[in-house]
Design a protein around this motif. Structure first.
Motif, short mmCIF file in Angstrom:
data_model
loop_
_atom_site.label_atom_id
_atom_site.label_comp_id
_atom_site.label_asym_id
_atom_site.label_seq_id
_atom_site.Cartn_x
_atom_site.Cartn_y
_atom_site.Cartn_z
N HIS A 72 -12.41 8.59 0.44
CA HIS A 72 -11.12 7.83 -0.13
C HIS A 72 -10.33 6.97 1.07
N GLU A 73 -10.17 5.87 0.87
CA GLU A 73 -9.65 4.80 1.60
C GLU A 73 -8.31 4.29 1.07
N VAL A 74 -7.38 4.26 1.60
CA VAL A 74 -5.90 3.76 1.17
C VAL A 74 -5.83 2.42 1.76
N GLU A 106 -14.18 5.18 -2.77
CA GLU A 106 -12.90 4.77 -3.65
C GLU A 106 -11.98 4.31 -2.68
N ILE A 107 -11.69 2.85 -3.21
CA ILE A 107 -10.74 2.35 -2.48
C ILE A 107 -9.33 2.36 -3.10
N ASP A 108 -8.10 2.62 -2.70
CA ASP A 108 -7.07 2.69 -3.53
C ASP A 108 -6.05 1.78 -3.03
N TYR A 109 -5.56 0.84 -3.97
CA TYR A 109 -4.54 -0.22 -3.43
C TYR A 109 -3.18 0.13 -4.26
N PRO A 110 -2.30 0.98 -3.43
CA PRO A 110 -1.21 1.58 -4.18
C PRO A 110 -0.37 0.21 -4.64
N LYS A 111 -0.30 -0.63 -3.72
CA LYS A 111 0.52 -2.06 -4.35
C LYS A 111 0.22 -2.48 -5.52
N LEU A 112 -1.23 -2.63 -5.47
CA LEU A 112 -1.71 -3.36 -6.67
C LEU A 112 -2.06 -2.32 -8.06
N LYS A 113 -1.79 -1.06 -7.56
CA LYS A 113 -2.04 -0.09 -8.66
C LYS A 113 -3.43 -0.03 -9.26
#
Ligand code: SF4
Length: 164
Positions: A72-74, A106-113
Protein backbone atom coordinates in the motif's frame (compact mmCIF):
# COMPACT_ATOMS: atom_id res chain seq x y z
CA UNK A 1 18.55 1.78 -6.45
CA UNK A 2 15.65 3.27 -4.51
CA UNK A 3 12.06 4.15 -5.28
CA UNK A 4 13.05 7.79 -4.83
CA UNK A 5 15.65 7.52 -7.58
CA UNK A 6 13.11 5.92 -9.89
CA UNK A 7 10.77 8.79 -9.13
CA UNK A 8 13.45 11.37 -9.96
CA UNK A 9 14.31 9.52 -13.17
CA UNK A 10 10.82 10.29 -14.47
CA UNK A 11 10.71 13.73 -12.88
CA UNK A 12 14.07 15.16 -13.94
CA UNK A 13 17.39 13.45 -14.81
CA UNK A 14 19.33 16.39 -13.36
CA UNK A 15 17.46 16.05 -10.08
CA UNK A 16 18.30 12.34 -10.10
CA UNK A 17 22.00 13.07 -10.63
CA UNK A 18 22.17 15.74 -7.91
CA UNK A 19 20.26 13.63 -5.41
CA UNK A 20 22.35 10.54 -6.16
CA UNK A 21 25.55 12.51 -5.61
CA UNK A 22 24.32 13.49 -2.15
CA UNK A 23 23.83 17.12 -3.12
CA UNK A 24 20.83 17.60 -0.94
CA UNK A 25 19.00 20.86 -0.45
CA UNK A 26 15.91 19.43 1.23
CA UNK A 27 15.93 19.27 5.00
CA UNK A 28 13.03 16.86 4.88
CA UNK A 29 14.47 14.87 2.04
CA UNK A 30 13.90 11.15 1.62
CA UNK A 31 17.66 10.93 1.94
CA UNK A 32 17.23 11.26 5.66
CA UNK A 33 14.87 8.31 5.79
CA UNK A 34 16.79 6.25 3.27
CA UNK A 35 20.05 6.93 5.03
CA UNK A 36 18.92 5.31 8.25
CA UNK A 37 21.00 2.31 9.02
CA UNK A 38 19.01 -0.90 8.87
CA UNK A 39 20.86 -3.80 10.29
CA UNK A 40 18.01 -6.23 10.59
CA UNK A 41 17.44 -8.52 7.63
CA UNK A 42 13.77 -8.99 8.35
CA UNK A 43 10.91 -6.52 7.95
CA UNK A 44 10.97 -3.72 10.48
CA UNK A 45 7.96 -1.55 11.14
CA UNK A 46 9.08 2.01 11.86
CA UNK A 47 6.02 4.06 12.70
CA UNK A 48 3.81 3.68 9.62
CA UNK A 49 6.55 2.69 7.21
CA UNK A 50 8.22 -0.61 6.50
CA UNK A 51 11.91 -0.70 5.67
CA UNK A 52 13.03 -3.69 3.66
CA UNK A 53 16.74 -4.34 3.22
CA UNK A 54 17.47 -5.05 -0.42
CA UNK A 55 20.52 -5.78 -2.53
CA UNK A 56 19.60 -2.76 -4.70
CA UNK A 57 19.27 -0.48 -1.67
CA UNK A 58 16.80 -0.46 1.18
CA UNK A 59 13.24 0.22 0.16
CA UNK A 60 10.66 2.07 2.22
CA UNK A 61 7.04 1.06 1.82
CA UNK A 62 4.11 2.85 3.44
CA UNK A 63 2.49 -0.43 4.43
CA UNK A 64 2.68 -4.09 3.37
CA UNK A 65 -0.20 -6.44 4.05
CA UNK A 66 1.55 -9.81 4.27
CA UNK A 67 -1.74 -11.72 4.36
CA UNK A 68 -3.10 -10.39 1.09
CA UNK A 69 0.39 -9.68 -0.30
CA UNK A 70 -0.52 -6.11 -1.16
CA UNK A 71 1.87 -3.15 -0.99
CA UNK A 72 0.00 0.00 0.00
CA UNK A 73 1.37 3.38 -1.03
CA UNK A 74 -0.30 6.64 -0.09
CA UNK A 75 0.36 9.63 -2.33
CA UNK A 76 -0.51 13.08 -1.10
CA UNK A 77 -0.29 14.36 -4.64
CA UNK A 78 -3.39 15.67 -6.38
CA UNK A 79 -2.16 14.14 -9.63
CA UNK A 80 -1.72 10.52 -10.66
CA UNK A 81 1.70 10.03 -12.21
CA UNK A 82 3.43 7.23 -14.08
CA UNK A 83 6.35 7.50 -11.70
CA UNK A 84 4.16 6.43 -8.75
CA UNK A 85 3.26 3.24 -10.59
CA UNK A 86 6.89 2.44 -11.42
CA UNK A 87 7.91 2.99 -7.83
CA UNK A 88 5.42 0.35 -6.72
CA UNK A 89 6.46 -1.99 -9.54
CA UNK A 90 10.03 -1.60 -8.28
CA UNK A 91 8.92 -2.56 -4.76
CA UNK A 92 7.08 -5.63 -6.08
CA UNK A 93 10.19 -6.57 -8.04
CA UNK A 94 12.38 -6.23 -4.94
CA UNK A 95 10.05 -8.48 -2.94
CA UNK A 96 10.14 -11.02 -5.77
CA UNK A 97 13.91 -11.06 -5.51
CA UNK A 98 13.46 -11.99 -1.87
CA UNK A 99 11.27 -14.93 -2.94
CA UNK A 100 7.95 -13.27 -2.10
CA UNK A 101 5.87 -14.08 -5.16
CA UNK A 102 2.37 -12.94 -6.10
CA UNK A 103 2.61 -9.44 -4.63
CA UNK A 104 0.50 -6.63 -6.06
CA UNK A 105 0.26 -2.96 -5.18
CA UNK A 106 -2.34 -0.37 -4.42
CA UNK A 107 -1.75 3.37 -4.65
CA UNK A 108 -4.13 5.48 -2.64
CA UNK A 109 -4.71 9.15 -3.54
CA UNK A 110 -6.67 10.57 -0.59
CA UNK A 111 -7.00 13.99 -2.20
CA UNK A 112 -8.48 12.48 -5.33
CA UNK A 113 -10.40 9.81 -3.45
CA UNK A 114 -9.06 7.27 -5.93
CA UNK A 115 -7.00 4.10 -5.89
CA UNK A 116 -4.87 2.43 -8.55
CA UNK A 117 -4.11 -1.28 -8.62
CA UNK A 118 -0.57 -2.17 -9.70
CA UNK A 119 0.75 -5.45 -11.06
CA UNK A 120 4.17 -6.43 -12.35
CA UNK A 121 4.12 -8.16 -15.74
CA UNK A 122 6.97 -9.82 -17.63
CA UNK A 123 7.04 -6.78 -19.90
CA UNK A 124 7.34 -4.54 -16.82
CA UNK A 125 10.26 -6.60 -15.51
CA UNK A 126 12.16 -5.96 -18.74
CA UNK A 127 11.17 -2.31 -18.76
CA UNK A 128 12.23 -1.93 -15.13
CA UNK A 129 15.63 -3.47 -15.87
CA UNK A 130 16.04 -0.98 -18.71
CA UNK A 131 15.04 1.93 -16.47
CA UNK A 132 17.54 0.83 -13.82
CA UNK A 133 20.31 0.58 -16.44
CA UNK A 134 19.55 4.10 -17.61
CA UNK A 135 19.52 5.38 -14.03
CA UNK A 136 22.94 3.78 -13.42
CA UNK A 137 24.30 5.38 -16.60
CA UNK A 138 23.04 8.82 -15.53
CA UNK A 139 24.40 8.48 -11.99
CA UNK A 140 27.79 7.16 -13.10
CA UNK A 141 28.26 9.93 -15.64
CA UNK A 142 30.56 12.76 -14.63
CA UNK A 143 28.38 15.14 -16.59
CA UNK A 144 25.47 16.80 -14.82
CA UNK A 145 22.36 16.61 -17.04
CA UNK A 146 21.04 19.91 -18.40
CA UNK A 147 18.28 21.92 -16.72
CA UNK A 148 14.87 21.07 -18.11
CA UNK A 149 13.09 24.45 -17.87
CA UNK A 150 9.77 23.09 -16.70
CA UNK A 151 7.17 25.10 -14.77
CA UNK A 152 7.59 22.82 -11.76
CA UNK A 153 11.29 23.82 -11.52
CA UNK A 154 10.15 26.81 -9.46
CA UNK A 155 9.01 24.43 -6.73
CA UNK A 156 12.14 22.30 -6.85
CA UNK A 157 14.64 22.40 -3.99
CA UNK A 158 17.46 22.67 -6.56
CA UNK A 159 15.96 25.73 -8.23
CA UNK A 160 18.61 28.14 -6.92
CA UNK A 161 21.40 25.77 -7.87
CA UNK A 162 20.01 25.31 -11.39
CA UNK A 163 18.93 28.82 -12.28
CA UNK A 164 20.37 31.44 -9.94
S1 SF4 B 1 15.15 22.93 -10.82
FE1 SF4 B 1 14.32 21.88 -12.63
S2 SF4 B 1 16.14 21.29 -13.81
FE2 SF4 B 1 16.83 21.75 -11.72
S3 SF4 B 1 16.82 19.78 -10.68
FE3 SF4 B 1 14.87 20.77 -10.25
S4 SF4 B 1 13.46 19.97 -11.79
FE4 SF4 B 1 15.54 19.54 -12.51
Amino acid sequence: MTGTQISYYFHCKRHLWLFSHSINMEHNSDTVALGKHISDTTYTRIQHEIHIPSEDGDIVIDFYDAKSKIIHEVKKSDKMEETHIWQVKHYINQLEKKGIIGVTGEIDYPKLKQKIQVELTDYDREELAQIKNEISTIIESEILPEVINKPFCKNCSYYDLCYV
